[in-house]
Scaffold this motif. Structure first.
Motif, mmCIF file in Angstrom:
data_model
loop_
_atom_site.group_PDB
_atom_site.id
_atom_site.type_symbol
_atom_site.label_atom_id
_atom_site.label_comp_id
_atom_site.label_asym_id
_atom_site.label_seq_id
_atom_site.Cartn_x
_atom_site.Cartn_y
_atom_site.Cartn_z
ATOM 1 N N ARG A 1 9.425 64.394 28.087
ATOM 2 C CA ARG A 1 10.452 65.294 27.548
ATOM 3 C C ARG A 1 9.851 66.539 27.633
ATOM 4 N N ILE A 2 10.545 67.550 28.266
ATOM 5 C CA ILE A 2 10.194 68.985 28.127
ATOM 6 C C ILE A 2 10.761 69.641 27.214
ATOM 7 N N GLU A 3 9.696 70.125 26.388
ATOM 8 C CA GLU A 3 10.153 70.676 24.802
ATOM 9 C C GLU A 3 9.168 72.292 24.851
ATOM 10 N N THR A 4 9.971 73.209 24.170
ATOM 11 C CA THR A 4 9.458 74.399 23.918
ATOM 12 C C THR A 4 8.504 74.220 22.565
ATOM 13 N N ILE A 5 7.597 75.189 22.529
ATOM 14 C CA ILE A 5 6.729 75.225 21.259
ATOM 15 C C ILE A 5 7.604 75.689 20.049
ATOM 16 N N ASN A 6 8.532 76.842 20.411
ATOM 17 C CA ASN A 6 9.662 77.311 19.453
ATOM 18 C C ASN A 6 10.659 76.624 19.629
ATOM 19 N N PRO A 7 11.303 75.714 18.947
ATOM 20 C CA PRO A 7 12.572 74.982 19.302
ATOM 21 C C PRO A 7 13.881 75.714 19.362
ATOM 22 N N TYR A 8 14.721 75.531 20.077
ATOM 23 C CA TYR A 8 16.196 76.447 20.234
ATOM 24 C C TYR A 8 16.816 76.335 18.984
ATOM 25 N N GLY B 1 5.935 53.475 44.407
ATOM 26 C CA GLY B 1 5.400 54.751 43.969
ATOM 27 C C GLY B 1 5.427 54.939 42.554
ATOM 28 N N ASN B 2 4.960 56.197 42.323
ATOM 29 C CA ASN B 2 4.772 56.218 40.947
ATOM 30 C C ASN B 2 5.821 57.566 40.596
ATOM 31 N N ILE B 3 6.738 57.133 39.429
ATOM 32 C CA ILE B 3 7.958 57.942 39.299
ATOM 33 C C ILE B 3 7.636 58.619 37.966
ATOM 34 N N LEU B 4 7.892 59.868 37.887
ATOM 35 C CA LEU B 4 8.100 60.583 36.511
ATOM 36 C C LEU B 4 9.621 61.086 36.559
ATOM 37 N N ILE B 5 10.049 60.931 35.240
ATOM 38 C CA ILE B 5 11.190 61.229 34.805
ATOM 39 C C ILE B 5 11.279 62.417 33.670
ATOM 40 N N ALA B 6 11.122 63.743 34.152
ATOM 41 C CA ALA B 6 11.036 64.815 33.165
ATOM 42 C C ALA B 6 12.271 65.480 32.785
ATOM 43 N N TYR B 7 12.456 65.779 31.761
ATOM 44 C CA TYR B 7 14.028 66.158 31.310
ATOM 45 C C TYR B 7 13.939 67.222 30.016
ATOM 46 N N PHE B 8 15.043 68.099 30.161
ATOM 47 C CA PHE B 8 14.916 68.898 28.837
ATOM 48 C C PHE B 8 16.311 68.722 28.344
ATOM 49 N N SER B 9 16.492 68.551 27.280
ATOM 50 C CA SER B 9 17.559 68.200 26.477
ATOM 51 C C SER B 9 17.929 68.887 25.247
ATOM 52 N N TYR B 10 19.037 69.571 25.245
ATOM 53 C CA TYR B 10 19.206 70.157 23.898
ATOM 54 C C TYR B 10 20.098 69.285 23.015
ATOM 55 N N SER B 11 21.247 68.881 23.630
ATOM 56 C CA SER B 11 22.169 68.227 22.631
ATOM 57 C C SER B 11 21.979 66.698 22.869
ATOM 58 N N GLY B 12 21.186 66.168 23.806
ATOM 59 C CA GLY B 12 20.793 64.774 23.733
ATOM 60 C C GLY B 12 21.557 64.229 25.151
ATOM 61 N N ASN B 13 22.587 64.818 25.841
ATOM 62 C CA ASN B 13 23.065 64.525 26.984
ATOM 63 C C ASN B 13 22.211 64.219 27.911
ATOM 64 N N SER B 14 21.219 65.128 28.355
ATOM 65 C CA SER B 14 20.345 64.941 29.416
ATOM 66 C C SER B 14 19.340 63.929 29.052
ATOM 67 N N LYS B 15 19.038 63.895 27.810
ATOM 68 C CA LYS B 15 17.908 62.855 27.411
ATOM 69 C C LYS B 15 18.529 61.360 27.784
ATOM 70 N N GLY C 1 15.408 66.633 34.996
ATOM 71 C CA GLY C 1 16.798 66.833 34.310
ATOM 72 C C GLY C 1 16.902 67.786 33.410
ATOM 73 N N TYR C 2 18.002 68.345 33.266
ATOM 74 C CA TYR C 2 18.269 69.340 32.386
ATOM 75 C C TYR C 2 20.027 69.559 32.359
ATOM 76 N N PRO C 3 20.397 70.429 31.224
ATOM 77 C CA PRO C 3 21.620 70.811 31.335
ATOM 78 C C PRO C 3 21.810 72.035 31.975
ATOM 79 N N ASN C 4 23.001 72.217 32.496
ATOM 80 C CA ASN C 4 23.322 73.515 33.215
ATOM 81 C C ASN C 4 23.601 74.531 32.186
#
Length: 166
Positions: A35-42, A5-19, A81-84
């Motif tokens: 990598r899920i990134e916002t246009i305007n960085p946090y 099957g075709n697998i995608l790992i999509a993640y958002f990471s602020y500090s690098g842990n989720s990455k 993936g994401y931080p809580n």
């Protein structure tokens, strides 16, 4: 775990842990990574990020994303993936899940946290992806033995084993 099957790992990471977790999952499954990134960085200041994340959640704000997945239809399995943040996913992950029709796909959450686990994120994912099969998620609390935790989890949820939260 089957590498079929075709697998995608999509993640958002602020500090690098989720990455870090996303990269290990990619290494172990052979999937593509996004990598899920916002246009305007946090902001880089932790307290400013906490304040912004809380405001975004209070106002149900959906930040615009900097990039899109080229062909979501090519994937059968989507790890998310994401931080809580405030007992759920960052609002950028809400944006990501709302931008795609994940009907018929397996959606597999993974979360990094400092004591709050998956919080309400699995329920939120199930609400955003009502026609998807939501598989048991992984919560990572610290950096010790992450690879081993991921191996145990991937064995437990083998792609053929569809533990649905529906």
């Amino acid at each position: 775990m089957s590498k079929t099957g075709n697998i995608l790992i999509a993640y958002f990471s602020y500090s690098g842990n989720s990455k870090k977790v996303a990269e290990l999952i990619q290494e172990k499954t052979g999937g593509d990574i996004f990598r899920i990134e916002t246009i305007n960085p946090y902001p880089t200041d932790y307290n400013a990020v906490v304040d912004q994340a809380k405001r975004e959640q209070e106002y149900n704000y959906r930040p615009k994303l900097a990039a899109q997945v080229d062909d979501m239809g090519a994937y059968d399995v989507v790890f998310v993936g994401y931080p809580n943040w405030w007992i759920t996913m960052p609002m950028a992950v809400f944006t990501f899940l709302e931008e795609y029709d994940l009907s018929g796909k397996m959606v597999i959450p993974f979360c990094t946290h400092r004591g709050t686990g998956l919080g309400g994120s699995v329920d939120d994912i199930a609400e955003l992806c009502p026609n998807s099969t939501i598989i048991e998620g992984l919560e990572i609390i610290d950096d010790e033995e992450i690879g081993q935790q991921i191996d145990i989890w991937l064995d437990r949820i083998s792609i053929s084993n569809r533990l649905s939260y529906k």
